[in-house]
Motif scaffolding. Structure first.
Motif, PDB file in Angstrom:
ATOM      1  N   ASN A  46       4.250 -10.566  15.360  1.00 25.74           N
ATOM      2  CA  ASN A  46       3.498 -11.731  14.718  1.00 25.74           C
ATOM      3  C   ASN A  46       3.832 -12.843  15.302  1.00 25.74           C
ATOM      4  O   ASN A  46       3.008 -13.789  15.140  1.00 25.74           O
ATOM      5  CB  ASN A  46       3.917 -11.718  13.136  1.00 25.74           C
ATOM      6  N   ARG A 154      -0.993  -5.442   1.473  1.00 27.52           N
ATOM      7  CA  ARG A 154       0.354  -5.032   1.937  1.00 27.52           C
ATOM      8  C   ARG A 154       0.898  -4.174   0.622  1.00 27.52           C
ATOM      9  O   ARG A 154       1.776  -3.385   1.136  1.00 27.52           O
ATOM     10  CB  ARG A 154       1.089  -6.231   2.202  1.00 27.52           C
ATOM     11  N   MET A 192      -0.458   0.059   6.921  1.00 25.80           N
ATOM     12  CA  MET A 192       0.864  -0.555   7.136  1.00 25.80           C
ATOM     13  C   MET A 192       1.699   0.785   6.184  1.00 25.80           C
ATOM     14  O   MET A 192       1.064   1.506   5.891  1.00 25.80           O
ATOM     15  CB  MET A 192       0.994  -1.869   6.499  1.00 25.80           C
ATOM     16  N   SER A 193       2.956   0.295   5.895  1.00 29.16           N
ATOM     17  CA  SER A 193       3.725   1.051   5.263  1.00 29.16           C
ATOM     18  C   SER A 193       3.225   1.685   3.812  1.00 29.16           C
ATOM     19  O   SER A 193       3.498   2.796   3.756  1.00 29.16           O
ATOM     20  CB  SER A 193       5.099   0.548   4.922  1.00 29.16           C
ATOM     21  N   PRO A 209       3.110   0.598  11.008  1.00 29.60           N
ATOM     22  CA  PRO A 209       4.065   0.404  10.117  1.00 29.60           C
ATOM     23  C   PRO A 209       5.371  -0.268  10.154  1.00 29.60           C
ATOM     24  O   PRO A 209       5.837  -0.727  11.532  1.00 29.60           O
ATOM     25  CB  PRO A 209       4.570   1.867   9.770  1.00 29.60           C
TER      26      PRO A 209
HETATM   27  C1  PLP Z   1       4.450  -6.912   8.649  1.00 25.20           C
HETATM   28  C2  PLP Z   1       2.993  -6.353   9.322  1.00 25.20           C
HETATM   29  C3  PLP Z   1       2.775  -5.137   9.290  1.00 25.20           C
HETATM   30  C4  PLP Z   1       3.935  -4.182   8.669  1.00 25.20           C
HETATM   31  O1  PLP Z   1       4.086  -4.293   7.144  1.00 25.20           O
HETATM   32  P1  PLP Z   1       4.948  -3.153   6.372  1.00 25.20           P
HETATM   33  O2  PLP Z   1       4.412  -3.639   4.939  1.00 25.20           O
HETATM   34  O3  PLP Z   1       6.444  -3.935   6.608  1.00 25.20           O
HETATM   35  O4  PLP Z   1       4.634  -1.700   7.095  1.00 25.20           O
HETATM   36  C5  PLP Z   1       1.636  -4.545   9.723  1.00 25.20           C
HETATM   37  N1  PLP Z   1       0.851  -5.488  10.413  1.00 25.20           N
HETATM   38  C6  PLP Z   1       0.804  -6.884  10.133  1.00 25.20           C
HETATM   39  C7  PLP Z   1      -0.221  -7.636  10.868  1.00 25.20           C
HETATM   40  C8  PLP Z   1       2.059  -7.351   9.542  1.00 25.20           C
HETATM   41  O5  PLP Z   1       2.155  -8.766   9.778  1.00 25.20           O
END
Ligand code: PLP
Length: 222
Positions: A46, A154, A192-193, A209
């Protein structure tokens, strides 16, 4: 369980065509090395500074990886990002697309970030504006659009994320049907997770993830 075991478990579980791009924000070089040992080829980051530091720490190992920018890109960071990343997943406006196109020397693969929940506080192109924006981006000779990316929620119940993913998949199918020269819709980065399984059910080809691989972050950034 170790990071390596977590990764291998998810790798075995998800279909082969789905790429796993671990979201590595706040993680250490050692943690990333465990993923490399487990066979990871792509890393999502990021932040510019953190990516610089971690690539430096990994040295040659970093060069063998494909780095995805998955965080919001500010115009004043473009030059740095071009030197650090292989794909920008977060092109969230025509203005940003034009700025990247102007500064990059070689062709940059990108994804268009979609604000699939139409949430005012979130970045991304609105689904109803995506066609117009992508037609404009198609005229930029230094950007190679590979597909779409979306965040979605998220946290919360995994099922709550489904409509966000479905909207993005429908949009991807629509854009693909337009056959805009130079525009590919091969990649759909979502999941994501909390809800990667649902994202895959809805057509994701790339999941990001973080927590389920590494464990909880010390501080919840980004
Ligand atoms: C932090 C993040 C993730 C991962 O999120 P988790 O909930 O930890 O799996 C995925 N994509 C982006 C853009 C993120 O900022």
């Amino acid at each position: 369980m170790s990071i390596e075991t977590h990764y291998k478990k998810i790798r075995a579980e998800v279909p082969e065509h789905v790429k796993i791009v671990p979201a590595a924000k706040t993680r250490t070089p050692d943690e990333l090395r465990q993923l490399i040992d487990a066979g990871v080829t792509d890393i999502g980051e990021n932040y510019v500074q953190e990516t610089e530091d971690i690539q430096q720490a990994l040295g040659d190992e970093a060069k063998a990886l494909r780095w995805h920018l998955i965080g919001h890109l500010q115009t004043n960071k473009i030059n740095k990002v071009l030197g650090l990343f292989d794909i920008i997943e977060t092109i969230d406006s025509l203005k940003l697309a034009r700025a990247v196109n102007q500064r990059t020397e070689s062709v940059m693969p990108v994804l268009i970030e979609i604000n699939s929940g139409r949430e005012p506080q979130k970045t991304g192109v609105l689904p109803e504006e995506a066609e117009t924006v992508i037609r404009e981006i198609a005229t930029l000779d230094k950007l190679s659009v590979q597909g779409l990316m979306t965040m979605g929620p998220r946290f919360g119940e995994p099922e709550e994320a489904r409509p966000y993913y479905r909207t993005t998949k429908e949009l991807s199918t629509h854009i693909a049907s337009l056959q805009i020269p130079g525009i590919k819709m091969d990649v759909l980065s979502m999941g994501m997770s909390n809800a990667y399984r649902i994202a895959i059910e809805e057509g994701s080809t790339l999941i990001r993830p973080g927590t389920i691989l590494f464990g909880k972050r010390a501080c919840q950034m980004g």
